[in-house]
Design a protein around this motif. Structure first.
Motif, PDB file in Angstrom:
ATOM      1  N   ARG A   1       0.840  -1.181   0.000  1.00 52.51           N
ATOM      2  CA  ARG A   1       0.000   0.000   0.000  1.00 52.51           C
ATOM      3  C   ARG A   1       0.879   1.235   0.000  1.00 52.51           C
ATOM      4  O   ARG A   1       1.891   1.294   0.675  1.00 52.51           O
ATOM      5  N   ARG A   2       0.484   2.226  -0.757  1.00 49.78           N
ATOM      6  CA  ARG A   2       1.242   3.475  -0.818  1.00 49.78           C
ATOM      7  C   ARG A   2       1.151   4.211   0.502  1.00 49.78           C
ATOM      8  O   ARG A   2       0.145   4.166   1.181  1.00 49.78           O
ATOM      9  N   GLY A   3       2.229   4.896   0.847  1.00 50.90           N
ATOM     10  CA  GLY A   3       2.217   5.717   2.030  1.00 50.90           C
ATOM     11  C   GLY A   3       2.518   4.962   3.316  1.00 50.90           C
ATOM     12  O   GLY A   3       2.503   5.534   4.381  1.00 50.90           O
ATOM     13  N   ARG A   4       2.786   3.689   3.222  1.00 52.17           N
ATOM     14  CA  ARG A   4       3.102   2.898   4.416  1.00 52.17           C
ATOM     15  C   ARG A   4       4.600   2.634   4.411  1.00 52.17           C
ATOM     16  O   ARG A   4       5.184   2.392   3.383  1.00 52.17           O
ATOM     17  N   SER A   5       5.197   2.627   5.579  1.00 45.25           N
ATOM     18  CA  SER A   5       6.641   2.460   5.636  1.00 45.25           C
ATOM     19  C   SER A   5       7.053   1.283   6.520  1.00 45.25           C
ATOM     20  O   SER A   5       8.204   1.181   6.895  1.00 45.25           O
ATOM     21  N   LEU A   6       6.111   0.397   6.846  1.00 42.67           N
ATOM     22  CA  LEU A   6       6.447  -0.744   7.681  1.00 42.67           C
ATOM     23  C   LEU A   6       7.332  -1.712   6.899  1.00 42.67           C
ATOM     24  O   LEU A   6       7.051  -2.028   5.741  1.00 42.67           O
ATOM     25  N   ALA A   7       8.399  -2.147   7.523  1.00 42.35           N
ATOM     26  CA  ALA A   7       9.236  -3.165   6.904  1.00 42.35           C
ATOM     27  C   ALA A   7       8.482  -4.495   6.949  1.00 42.35           C
ATOM     28  O   ALA A   7       7.439  -4.621   7.574  1.00 42.35           O
ATOM     29  N   VAL A   8       9.021  -5.478   6.306  1.00 38.43           N
ATOM     30  CA  VAL A   8       8.417  -6.803   6.320  1.00 38.43           C
ATOM     31  C   VAL A   8       8.338  -7.301   7.762  1.00 38.43           C
ATOM     32  O   VAL A   8       9.282  -7.159   8.535  1.00 38.43           O
ATOM     33  N   LEU A   9       7.188  -7.876   8.114  1.00 32.86           N
ATOM     34  CA  LEU A   9       7.046  -8.448   9.450  1.00 32.86           C
ATOM     35  C   LEU A   9       8.023  -9.602   9.629  1.00 32.86           C
ATOM     36  O   LEU A   9       8.320 -10.334   8.673  1.00 32.86           O
ATOM     37  N   ALA A  10       8.509  -9.765  10.853  1.00 32.49           N
ATOM     38  CA  ALA A  10       9.359 -10.921  11.144  1.00 32.49           C
ATOM     39  C   ALA A  10       8.518 -12.169  10.893  1.00 32.49           C
ATOM     40  O   ALA A  10       7.336 -12.226  11.237  1.00 32.49           O
ATOM     41  N   HIS A  11       9.111 -13.166  10.252  1.00 31.25           N
ATOM     42  CA  HIS A  11       8.370 -14.365   9.885  1.00 31.25           C
ATOM     43  C   HIS A  11       9.291 -15.573   9.860  1.00 31.25           C
ATOM     44  O   HIS A  11      10.512 -15.452   9.840  1.00 31.25           O
TER      45      HIS A  11
ATOM     46  N   GLY B   1       6.133  -0.139  13.474  1.00 32.55           N
ATOM     47  CA  GLY B   1       5.277   0.504  12.492  1.00 32.55           C
ATOM     48  C   GLY B   1       4.779   1.845  13.001  1.00 32.55           C
ATOM     49  O   GLY B   1       5.131   2.286  14.090  1.00 32.55           O
ATOM     50  N   HIS B   2       3.962   2.490  12.197  1.00 32.95           N
ATOM     51  CA  HIS B   2       3.425   3.806  12.537  1.00 32.95           C
ATOM     52  C   HIS B   2       1.945   3.695  12.852  1.00 32.95           C
ATOM     53  O   HIS B   2       1.252   2.820  12.353  1.00 32.95           O
ATOM     54  N   ALA B   3       1.468   4.594  13.695  1.00 35.71           N
ATOM     55  CA  ALA B   3       0.045   4.642  14.021  1.00 35.71           C
ATOM     56  C   ALA B   3      -0.743   4.876  12.731  1.00 35.71           C
ATOM     57  O   ALA B   3      -0.210   5.432  11.781  1.00 35.71           O
ATOM     58  N   PRO B   4      -1.971   4.438  12.673  1.00 35.09           N
ATOM     59  CA  PRO B   4      -2.733   3.857  13.770  1.00 35.09           C
ATOM     60  C   PRO B   4      -2.412   2.375  13.939  1.00 35.09           C
ATOM     61  O   PRO B   4      -2.144   1.675  12.969  1.00 35.09           O
ATOM     62  N   HIS B   5      -2.443   1.914  15.153  1.00 35.53           N
ATOM     63  CA  HIS B   5      -2.205   0.504  15.457  1.00 35.53           C
ATOM     64  C   HIS B   5      -3.556  -0.181  15.603  1.00 35.53           C
ATOM     65  O   HIS B   5      -4.060  -0.382  16.705  1.00 35.53           O
ATOM     66  N   THR B   6      -4.146  -0.500  14.474  1.00 33.82           N
ATOM     67  CA  THR B   6      -5.493  -1.063  14.423  1.00 33.82           C
ATOM     68  C   THR B   6      -5.457  -2.451  13.801  1.00 33.82           C
ATOM     69  O   THR B   6      -4.431  -2.861  13.229  1.00 33.82           O
ATOM     70  N   VAL B   7      -6.585  -3.138  13.862  1.00 31.32           N
ATOM     71  CA  VAL B   7      -6.691  -4.445  13.213  1.00 31.32           C
ATOM     72  C   VAL B   7      -6.508  -4.292  11.710  1.00 31.32           C
ATOM     73  O   VAL B   7      -5.843  -5.109  11.064  1.00 31.32           O
ATOM     74  N   ASP B   8      -7.071  -3.224  11.120  1.00 28.97           N
ATOM     75  CA  ASP B   8      -6.885  -2.984   9.689  1.00 28.97           C
ATOM     76  C   ASP B   8      -5.406  -2.802   9.351  1.00 28.97           C
ATOM     77  O   ASP B   8      -4.931  -3.298   8.330  1.00 28.97           O
ATOM     78  N   ALA B   9      -4.669  -2.083  10.195  1.00 26.26           N
ATOM     79  CA  ALA B   9      -3.238  -1.875   9.957  1.00 26.26           C
ATOM     80  C   ALA B   9      -2.496  -3.200  10.049  1.00 26.26           C
ATOM     81  O   ALA B   9      -1.588  -3.461   9.249  1.00 26.26           O
ATOM     82  N   CYS B  10      -2.863  -4.039  10.999  1.00 22.14           N
ATOM     83  CA  CYS B  10      -2.226  -5.358  11.118  1.00 22.14           C
ATOM     84  C   CYS B  10      -2.500  -6.210   9.884  1.00 22.14           C
ATOM     85  O   CYS B  10      -1.613  -6.910   9.390  1.00 22.14           O
ATOM     86  N   ALA B  11      -3.734  -6.158   9.376  1.00 21.75           N
ATOM     87  CA  ALA B  11      -4.072  -6.906   8.161  1.00 21.75           C
ATOM     88  C   ALA B  11      -3.243  -6.402   6.981  1.00 21.75           C
ATOM     89  O   ALA B  11      -2.715  -7.197   6.191  1.00 21.75           O
ATOM     90  N   ALA B  12      -3.099  -5.094   6.868  1.00 17.71           N
ATOM     91  CA  ALA B  12      -2.295  -4.525   5.787  1.00 17.71           C
ATOM     92  C   ALA B  12      -0.826  -4.941   5.925  1.00 17.71           C
ATOM     93  O   ALA B  12      -0.153  -5.195   4.925  1.00 17.71           O
TER      94      ALA B  12
END
Length: 134
Positions: free
Chosen positions: A14-24, A89-100
């Motif tokens: 998604r554009r505008g997001r800067s979260l690195a890959v989740l640890a997996h 990651g960056h706020a918001p820390h929501t379920v939608d953000a976790c899904a993304a």
């Protein structure tokens, strides 16, 4: 508990997001050209957990599927944002953000050459605010 669809879209960052890959961690072997991922089980831990919580059960599920003749399964265990080895990651820390975050991680793995990862994903979450009284 009522289930609410969170995302049903092609896996793409998604554009505008800067979260690195989740640890997996792959529970069992990672997909290869000789054993591509035909079916993917993504294991997500609870609020105080980590990807390690699902390592053994995920391997057992994949092995049981293979014994039942449903081969091609791979299991990926991930740490949610701000858990264990994943970035906050960056706020918001929501379920939608976790899904993304999960969708972005899958897209990054596809881009890194893991063969056969699905091109789309359907995620469900339970939203207590949307539960109906019976």
């Amino acid at each position: 508990m009522r289930m609410v669809v969170v995302r049903a879209s092609p896996i793409a960052p998604r554009r505008g997001r800067s979260l690195a890959v989740l640890a997996h961690r792959w529970a069992g072997p990672a997909p290869t050209a000789d054993a591509p991922c035909e079916r993917l089980l993504v294991c997500l831990h609870g609020i105080l957990g980590s990807k390690a919580n699902w390592a053994s059960p995920a391997r057992q599920i994949v092995a049981a599927a293979a014994r039942a003749g449903a081969g091609g399964w791979h299991a990926l265990c991930v740490d949610h944002r701000a858990h264990a080895d994943s970035p906050a990651g960056h706020a918001p820390h929501t379920v939608d953000a976790c899904a993304a975050d999960v969708l972005e991680t899958l897209a990054a793995l596809r881009a890194a050459g893991h063969p056969g990862l699905p091109g789309g994903c359907l995620l469900y979450t339970s939203d207590a605010a949307d539960e109906e009284d019976s």
